[in-house]
Scaffold this active site. Structure first.
Site, PDB file in Angstrom:
ATOM      1  NE  ARG A 179      -4.232  -1.313   0.449  1.00 56.58           N
ATOM      2  CZ  ARG A 179      -4.662  -2.491  -0.815  1.00 56.58           C
ATOM      3  NH1 ARG A 179      -4.038  -2.586  -1.680  1.00 56.58           N
ATOM      4  NH2 ARG A 179      -4.980  -3.244  -0.802  1.00 56.58           N
ATOM      5  CD  GLU A 205      -2.461   3.765  -5.935  1.00 58.45           C
ATOM      6  OE1 GLU A 205      -3.360   2.915  -5.572  1.00 58.45           O
ATOM      7  OE2 GLU A 205      -1.635   2.869  -5.063  1.00 58.45           O
ATOM      8  CG  HIS A 260      -2.959  -0.796  -6.721  1.00 58.83           C
ATOM      9  ND1 HIS A 260      -3.226  -0.087  -5.711  1.00 58.83           N
ATOM     10  CD2 HIS A 260      -3.192  -1.567  -6.244  1.00 58.83           C
ATOM     11  CE1 HIS A 260      -3.448  -0.759  -4.822  1.00 58.83           C
ATOM     12  NE2 HIS A 260      -3.031  -2.301  -5.089  1.00 58.83           N
TER      13      HIS A 260
END
Length: 326
Positions: free
Chosen positions: A240, A269, A288
């Site tokens: 993360r 993000e 991601h």
């Protein structure tokens, strides 16, 4: 059909949604890549009996306080720091995730990112596509050997152990640091050696961050820690964003203290278009995609749907994030 409302925050295959449609009215946010805005989530929380969410959907205490009939928030992810679990528990709302199904897939991606960063694959590929490659040269695009290196893992959960198994195929020595040490038999089976945080940072040739985010880990890898790593080491970030101070990482990479970094997650993000990491040549950046295979994303969606079906039919969910329930 019941009048129960079920909100799904992203388009999913109809075959996956079919079990939900048999239970109530399913409202699907129509965009595939753009998450629903806050006002849409607020309305959904106030009206829905169930919500299927992604890690990009912030479900905070204000939303949960508006939930008059919400029974479950099913997060289609292994992480759930986008949800205020404590607030949900106070309101008697289940929160679930999708563990296990993405472990091996994410470990594959971690190794791919590690290999790409250490062997400078993106730089070499860009040079070829941009017609800058003039032919074989002894020291063009030289990277670092992977085999025989010392791999440090920060966060030896399911994914960490899966990465360690793969790394053994490269004859890597495995160090790890966890909140809790693994049982001795598990360590021997990997094999891996437990060390404290300082030793992990100082001794690793490659350090992979796989710990789930928690407030106490915010910028745990700050400027001091990054400069405390071996000169020429490589950092891989795949759990993360927020655990690494990205501004400090830019500085350390540009200074040449670290040879490379590979990141699949970021503090914000999508990553802002003016983020300085985008200009750092020795940083390999991915959007991601740790669990991004057709097979795994379908399994994640099906698992989230199954958790909703169980709760709406009067059964406990398969994957509660709080073992004690709401």
């Amino acid at each position: 059909m019941s009048d129960r409302r079920i909100f799904v925050s992203r388009r999913l295959p109809e075959a996956v949604l079919a079990p939900l449609r048999s239970l109530g009215t399913v409202e699907v946010w129509p965009e595939e890549t753009v998450p629903p805005p806050r006002e849409v989530l607020l309305e959904a929380a106030a009206r829905a009996r169930a919500m299927l969410t992604l890690i990009t959907d912030r479900i905070d205490a204000e939303m949960i306080e508006r939930a008059e009939s919400l029974a479950i928030i099913a997060n289609m992810a292994v992480g759930y720091n986008n949800i205020d679990v404590a607030a949900a528990r106070r309101r008697g709302i289940w929160v679930t995730n999708t563990p296990d199904v993405l472990t091996e897939t994410t470990a594959d991606l971690v190794m791919a990112l590690l290999l790409a960063a250490m062997r400078r694959l993106p730089q070499a590929e860009r040079a070829l596509r941009e017609r800058r490659w003039q032919g074989w040269s002894p020291f063009d695009f030289v990277g670092l050997d992977v085999h025989g290196k010392r791999l440090g893992i920060f966060g030896m959960g399911r994914i960490g152990r899966a990465v360690a198994r793969r790394a053994r195929g490269f004859d890597m020595e495995i160090l790890y640091h966890n909140r809790r040490r693994l049982p001795e038999a598990v360590e021997r089976g990997i094999p891996a050696r437990y060390v404290d945080f300082a030793a992990l940072v100082q001794e690793s040739d490659v350090l992979v961050i796989l710990a789930p985010y928690a407030p106490e880990l915010y910028h745990r890898f700050n400027r001091e820690v990054l400069y405390g790593m071996k000169r020429g080491a490589v950092l891989i970030v795949a759990s993360r964003g927020g655990i690494v101070d990205e501004a400090a990482l830019v500085e350390v990479l540009r200074a040449g203290h670290l040879a490379a970094a590979g990141l699949d997650v970021f503090e914000t993000e999508p990553i802002p278009p003016d983020h300085p990491l985008l200009t750092v040549e020795n940083a390999v950046l991915l959007p991601h995609i740790g669990s991004a295979t057709v097979e795994t994303r379908l399994k994640m969606a099906e698992r989230a749907v199954d958790n909703i079906v169980r709760v709406l039919t009067g059964r406990p969910p398969r994957d509660p994030v709080d073992a004690d329930g709401p």
